[in-house]
Write a protein that holds these residues in place. Structure first.
Motif, PDB file in Angstrom:
ATOM      1  N   GLU A  56       2.171  -2.391 -36.614  1.00 31.00           N
ATOM      2  CA  GLU A  56       3.113  -2.018 -35.481  1.00 31.00           C
ATOM      3  C   GLU A  56       3.810  -0.738 -35.701  1.00 31.00           C
ATOM      4  OE1 GLU A  56       5.335  -5.531 -34.482  1.00 31.00           O
ATOM      5  OE2 GLU A  56       3.489  -6.333 -33.696  1.00 31.00           O
ATOM      6  N   PHE A  57       4.287  -0.559 -37.134  1.00 27.44           N
ATOM      7  CA  PHE A  57       5.028   0.452 -37.461  1.00 27.44           C
ATOM      8  C   PHE A  57       4.137   1.567 -37.630  1.00 27.44           C
ATOM      9  CE2 PHE A  57       8.470  -2.339 -38.891  1.00 27.44           C
ATOM     10  CZ  PHE A  57       9.549  -1.593 -38.486  1.00 27.44           C
ATOM     11  N   MET A  58       2.886   1.562 -38.214  1.00 21.87           N
ATOM     12  CA  MET A  58       1.688   2.590 -38.661  1.00 21.87           C
ATOM     13  C   MET A  58       1.161   3.090 -37.090  1.00 21.87           C
ATOM     14  SD  MET A  58      -0.073   1.146 -41.718  1.00 21.87           S
ATOM     15  CE  MET A  58       0.765   1.247 -43.306  1.00 21.87           C
ATOM     16  N   THR A  59       1.133   2.165 -36.037  1.00 25.03           N
ATOM     17  CA  THR A  59       0.496   2.617 -34.653  1.00 25.03           C
ATOM     18  C   THR A  59       1.579   3.471 -34.064  1.00 25.03           C
ATOM     19  OG1 THR A  59      -0.855   0.580 -34.634  1.00 25.03           O
ATOM     20  CG2 THR A  59      -0.292   1.824 -32.607  1.00 25.03           C
ATOM     21  N   ALA A  60       2.935   3.083 -34.282  1.00 28.17           N
ATOM     22  CA  ALA A  60       4.028   3.606 -33.485  1.00 28.17           C
ATOM     23  C   ALA A  60       4.116   5.145 -34.135  1.00 28.17           C
ATOM     24  CB  ALA A  60       5.287   2.876 -33.284  1.00 28.17           C
ATOM     25  N   PHE A  61       4.302   5.095 -35.455  1.00 25.47           N
ATOM     26  CA  PHE A  61       4.225   6.532 -36.375  1.00 25.47           C
ATOM     27  C   PHE A  61       3.200   6.703 -37.070  1.00 25.47           C
ATOM     28  CE2 PHE A  61       8.331   4.201 -35.678  1.00 25.47           C
ATOM     29  CZ  PHE A  61       9.168   5.187 -35.040  1.00 25.47           C
ATOM     30  N   PRO A  62       2.054   7.453 -36.380  1.00 27.30           N
ATOM     31  CA  PRO A  62       0.838   7.733 -37.076  1.00 27.30           C
ATOM     32  C   PRO A  62       1.069   8.748 -38.410  1.00 27.30           C
ATOM     33  CG  PRO A  62       0.794   8.011 -34.745  1.00 27.30           C
ATOM     34  CD  PRO A  62       2.218   7.697 -34.999  1.00 27.30           C
ATOM     35  N   ASP A  63       2.185   9.590 -38.068  1.00 26.09           N
ATOM     36  CA  ASP A  63       2.652  10.499 -39.131  1.00 26.09           C
ATOM     37  C   ASP A  63       3.514   9.749 -40.349  1.00 26.09           C
ATOM     38  OD1 ASP A  63       4.885  10.525 -37.867  1.00 26.09           O
ATOM     39  OD2 ASP A  63       5.005  12.854 -37.812  1.00 26.09           O
ATOM     40  N   LEU A  64       3.810   8.387 -40.413  1.00 26.87           N
ATOM     41  CA  LEU A  64       4.757   7.888 -40.976  1.00 26.87           C
ATOM     42  C   LEU A  64       4.641   8.287 -42.533  1.00 26.87           C
ATOM     43  CD1 LEU A  64       4.909   4.052 -41.280  1.00 26.87           C
ATOM     44  CD2 LEU A  64       4.618   5.102 -43.172  1.00 26.87           C
ATOM     45  N   GLN A  65       5.753   8.419 -43.052  1.00 25.88           N
ATOM     46  CA  GLN A  65       5.942   8.798 -44.511  1.00 25.88           C
ATOM     47  C   GLN A  65       6.964   7.695 -44.914  1.00 25.88           C
ATOM     48  OE1 GLN A  65       7.039  12.772 -44.225  1.00 25.88           O
ATOM     49  NE2 GLN A  65       5.192  13.278 -45.734  1.00 25.88           N
ATOM     50  N   LEU A  66       6.701   7.198 -46.058  1.00 30.44           N
ATOM     51  CA  LEU A  66       7.845   6.208 -46.742  1.00 30.44           C
ATOM     52  C   LEU A  66       8.308   6.875 -47.987  1.00 30.44           C
ATOM     53  CD1 LEU A  66       9.520   3.575 -45.870  1.00 30.44           C
ATOM     54  CD2 LEU A  66       7.923   2.467 -47.449  1.00 30.44           C
ATOM     55  N   VAL A  67       9.460   7.096 -48.299  1.00 31.85           N
ATOM     56  CA  VAL A  67       9.901   7.634 -49.667  1.00 31.85           C
ATOM     57  C   VAL A  67      10.606   6.521 -50.466  1.00 31.85           C
ATOM     58  CG1 VAL A  67      11.190   9.427 -50.593  1.00 31.85           C
ATOM     59  CG2 VAL A  67      10.051   9.918 -48.537  1.00 31.85           C
ATOM     60  N   MET A  68      10.260   6.240 -51.754  1.00 37.82           N
ATOM     61  CA  MET A  68      10.942   5.365 -52.503  1.00 37.82           C
ATOM     62  C   MET A  68      12.290   6.090 -53.020  1.00 37.82           C
ATOM     63  SD  MET A  68       9.983   2.923 -55.879  1.00 37.82           S
ATOM     64  CE  MET A  68       9.601   4.556 -56.931  1.00 37.82           C
ATOM     65  N   PHE A  84      12.345   6.123 -44.254  1.00 38.00           N
ATOM     66  CA  PHE A  84      11.232   6.028 -43.287  1.00 38.00           C
ATOM     67  C   PHE A  84      11.411   7.230 -42.662  1.00 38.00           C
ATOM     68  CE2 PHE A  84       9.214   5.518 -39.361  1.00 38.00           C
ATOM     69  CZ  PHE A  84       8.380   4.434 -39.603  1.00 38.00           C
ATOM     70  N   ILE A  85      10.381   8.210 -42.424  1.00 33.17           N
ATOM     71  CA  ILE A  85      10.216   9.443 -41.705  1.00 33.17           C
ATOM     72  C   ILE A  85       8.948   9.432 -40.928  1.00 33.17           C
ATOM     73  CG2 ILE A  85      10.017  11.859 -41.955  1.00 33.17           C
ATOM     74  CD1 ILE A  85      11.102  11.472 -45.082  1.00 33.17           C
TER      75      ILE A  85
END
Length: 136
Positions: A56-68, A84-85
């Protein structure tokens, strides 16, 4: 399972990479078969449910970047801190870009996979950014 800092940091880097891969099943693979992931609420139990919520997150945000941002050992648990960006351009999206931080508290099983993850982030800040209000 005794948590060691070097192992945990490597685990966190690989987990972050899975989130950035746009492959929800690869995130779920970090969890025990009946592990759970909660995101500000009720737990999603089992890899199928985890895959669904991550997708659901990946679909809503196709350019999703997660930074540790960091990963810490706290007794028998680990705390994975992240940022989350992404841009909400998925189906029905607002087109607004978001950047928010949060953390997950992890409890590991004996197999070295996450048995339980309790995720937390500021939902009001997230909603302001999604809606694109002036004070975001």
């Amino acid at each position: 399972m005794k948590l060691e800092a070097a192992w945990l940091r490597d685990f966190g880097k690989r987990y972050t990479g899975a989130w950035c891969s746009q492959n929800a099943a690869s995130v779920a693979a970090f969890f025990e078969l009946n592990g759970s992931l909660s995101v500000n609420g009720a737990p999603n139990v089992g890899r199928g449910a985890i895959t669904k919520v991550v997708q659901e997150f990946m679909t809503a945000f196709p350019d999703l970047q997660l930074v540790m941002d960091d990963i810490l050992v706290q007794g028998e648990r680990a705390v994975y801190q992240w940022t989350f960006i992404g841009t909400n351009t998925g189906p029905g999206g607002t087109g607004h870009r978001v950047r928010f931080s949060g953390y997950e508290e992890w409890k590991f099983g004996e197999d070295g996979l996450i048995a339980e993850s309790q995720g937390h982030f500021d939902e009001a800040d997230y909603q302001r950014q999604i809606e694109g209000s002036a004070d975001a």
